[in-house]
Write a protein that holds these residues in place. Structure first.
Motif, short mmCIF file in Angstrom:
data_model
loop_
_atom_site.label_atom_id
_atom_site.label_comp_id
_atom_site.label_asym_id
_atom_site.label_seq_id
_atom_site.Cartn_x
_atom_site.Cartn_y
_atom_site.Cartn_z
N ALA A 44 -16.37 28.27 -24.86
CA ALA A 44 -17.29 29.57 -24.96
C ALA A 44 -17.88 29.77 -23.57
O ALA A 44 -18.16 30.87 -23.27
N ILE A 45 -18.13 28.90 -22.85
CA ILE A 45 -18.54 28.99 -21.49
C ILE A 45 -17.45 29.73 -20.59
O ILE A 45 -17.92 30.75 -20.05
N GLY A 103 -12.20 23.99 -32.26
CA GLY A 103 -12.51 24.58 -30.99
C GLY A 103 -12.36 26.14 -31.02
O GLY A 103 -13.42 26.63 -30.42
N ALA A 104 -11.34 26.61 -31.59
CA ALA A 104 -11.26 28.05 -31.66
C ALA A 104 -12.58 28.59 -32.64
O ALA A 104 -13.30 29.72 -31.85
N TYR A 105 -12.73 28.24 -33.69
CA TYR A 105 -13.99 28.84 -34.56
C TYR A 105 -15.17 28.49 -33.76
O TYR A 105 -16.05 29.55 -33.97
N GLY A 106 -15.26 27.37 -33.42
CA GLY A 106 -16.83 27.20 -32.88
C GLY A 106 -16.97 27.89 -31.58
O GLY A 106 -18.11 28.26 -31.46
N SER A 107 -16.03 28.30 -30.80
CA SER A 107 -16.30 28.78 -29.46
C SER A 107 -16.86 30.25 -29.63
O SER A 107 -17.53 30.74 -29.20
N GLU A 108 -16.09 30.85 -30.88
CA GLU A 108 -16.45 32.08 -31.27
C GLU A 108 -18.14 32.40 -31.64
O GLU A 108 -18.60 33.23 -31.17
N ALA A 112 -21.35 34.08 -29.45
CA ALA A 112 -22.39 34.95 -30.01
C ALA A 112 -23.58 34.50 -29.67
O ALA A 112 -24.42 35.38 -29.46
N GLY A 113 -23.74 33.17 -29.55
CA GLY A 113 -25.14 32.66 -29.29
C GLY A 113 -25.48 32.90 -27.96
O GLY A 113 -26.52 33.46 -27.48
N LEU A 152 -22.90 26.93 -37.03
CA LEU A 152 -21.83 25.84 -36.46
C LEU A 152 -21.80 24.55 -37.69
O LEU A 152 -20.70 24.23 -37.84
N SER A 153 -23.00 24.55 -38.06
CA SER A 153 -23.17 23.20 -39.27
C SER A 153 -22.04 23.89 -40.39
O SER A 153 -21.21 23.09 -41.01
N SER A 154 -22.29 24.91 -40.84
CA SER A 154 -21.38 25.31 -42.05
C SER A 154 -19.92 25.25 -41.67
O SER A 154 -18.97 24.90 -42.36
N GLN A 155 -19.62 25.75 -40.39
CA GLN A 155 -18.07 25.86 -39.85
C GLN A 155 -17.54 24.04 -39.74
O GLN A 155 -16.49 23.91 -40.27
#
Lengths: 226, 215
Positions: A44-45, A103-108, A112-113, A152-155
């Motif tokens: 994400a960074i 990694g992919a889902y979390g970074s998106e 957004a955050g 993120l938790s749901s993911q």
């Protein structure tokens, strides 16, 4: 006619195996979540950074992972990589595939955050004389993760559930344990009913633990509420 | 020694048709049940709200793979000798309906309350409120996340390969069993999945941007 009679007597002897499977799932999913979160954060960074090439590369990674099934990703890691000379155990392959996936889902989600942080916040921080690193850490990253933490938790809970797919490469976890038990007891329907109930309990457990971690990690949120 | 060739690629592409068919079945079945669930979740009757909420929580709290096994073994308990596609279609319908139900509930709730009040004032019944006022507006909001979720449906059909339904992922395994070239085989499988999913991802993003223009 429904002449089937349910028989749960196998539980007497197989309960420890179910619990072992549940514990293995907790370990598998827990380690994948922990490593996956770091990968997601780094991605994400980079993705929201100024380097166009690196950002594009991460973007491609995210799109490829999000548009292909986890099962196929697991197959490529476990069956595909050895043909390129990299031999992995089923558990290692499972963790790698799950980490790549989160990694992919979390970074998106984290991106957004980061994008939702108002510009005024940055200007205010600069006025206060914070240096670049302090601004990035205290004003951008922590509030960004805090804001998207529920998503993120749901993911992460979804990841724990999809870790059941790794049973297909015979990684040690709950579903694999269940497959073994049902092949010994021939009580397939009952076995998977029990497994469904255990997964339900696990998803509640993960939710509670992730919530608790959020409460501890995000001091500001805790203080603002009281 | 058989190596991966265009014949195998054609075989994979043909198998992808089953992936698409299964996705369509799941979307239609899940859409119908999902709409009922969404309406149940926002119903004025407490029992309906509870029941549909419990259904969604249970399905979302268990892995699709376990739901698939339950459908597969459960249906055979009923004494039916059913082909895998029925168990596959049923479990994907259950899965899709729970997620679409929750997505659509959010869309219904995001229609401003004043719309309900205004339509109440002009004497519309609850059914008329849904039909003429709320659902048309909710539908507009629902398009981007629904198209986005279609990607999840297509990807998750791959799990049905586990009970022996020959769709794209299973076809990949079959090809791999004869060529012993897992890397190239599964990369091609992934490419075909990507080709089906990526346009939907792009469309979802496009609709989302379009929706936000008016705001």
């Amino acid at each position: 006619m429904l002449s089937y009679s349910f028989d749960f007597s196998f539980l007497m002897t197989t309960w420890p195996a179910f619990m072992r499977g549940a514990w293995q799932t907790i370990l598998l999913a827990g380690s994948s979540i922990a490593i996956g979160f770091i990968v997601a954060l780094v991605c994400a960074i980079i993705r929201s950074g100024k380097n166009k090439f690196a950002s594009g590369l991460v973007g491609a990674y995210v799109e490829v992972i999000r548009n292909t099934p986890l099962l196929v990703q697991i197959f490529i890691v476990y069956f595909g990589l050895p043909s390129l000379g990299l031999k992995l155990s089923a558990e290692t392959a499972a963790v790698i595939a799950l980490v790549i996936n989160t990694g992919a889902y979390g970074s998106e989600i984290i991106r957004a955050g980061i994008e939702s942080i108002a510009k005024g916040q940055l200007e205010a921080a600069e006025c206060l004389g914070l240096n670049k690193f302090q601004v990035y850490w205290h004003i951008i990253l922590i509030p960004a993760v805090e804001r998207v933490y529920p998503a993120l938790s749901s993911q992460f809970v979804l990841l724990m559930l999809s870790s059941s797919i790794t049973s297909q490469i015979s990684a040690q976890e709950l579903t694999a344990e269940a497959n073994l038990i049902q092949s010994e007891t021939f009580r397939s329907f009952e076995v998977y009913l029990i497994v469904a109930a255990i997964y339900l309990a696990l998803s509640v457990l993960f939710r509670v633990v992730l919530w608790a971690i959020g409460e501890v990690a995000f001091v500001r949120r805790r203080k603002l509420r009281t | 020694m058989i190596t991966f060739s265009s014949t195998h690629l054609i075989y994979l592409i043909e198998a992808a048709r089953w992936t698409l068919l299964l996705s369509v079945i799941a979307f239609i079945g899940g859409g119908i049940v999902g709409l009922i669930l969404a309406l149940g979740r926002v119903s004025e009757i407490k029992a309906l709200r509870f029941l549909s909420g419990a259904y969604i929580q249970i399905i979302q709290g268990t892995p699709l793979l376990v739901v698939l096994f339950l459908a597969y073994f459960g249906l055979s308990i009923l004494g039916l000798d059913i082909p895998p596609i029925v168990a596959a279609g049923l479990s994907l319908t259950l899965y899709t309906s729970a997620f679409l139900g929750e997505i659509w509930r959010g869309c219904i709730l995001s229609v401003p309350k004043t719309q309900w009040e205004a339509s109440n004032c002009i004497g519309l019944s609850r059914a008329q409120q849904y039909r003429y006022v709320v659902l048309p507006q909710a539908m507009r909001i629902a398009i981007p996340p629904t198209v986005g979720f279609m990607v999840q449906i297509i990807k998750n059909t791959s799990i049905t390969s586990i009970i022996g339904f020959v769709e794209l992922a299973r076809a990949g395994q079959i090809v791999n069993n004869s060529t012993f070239q897992p890397f190239i085989t599964f990369v091609f499988v992934a490419i075909i999945y990507f080709a089906m999913c990526y346009p939907l991802s792009l469309a979802s993003r496009h609709f989302e941007r379009k929706l936000n223009v008016g705001k």
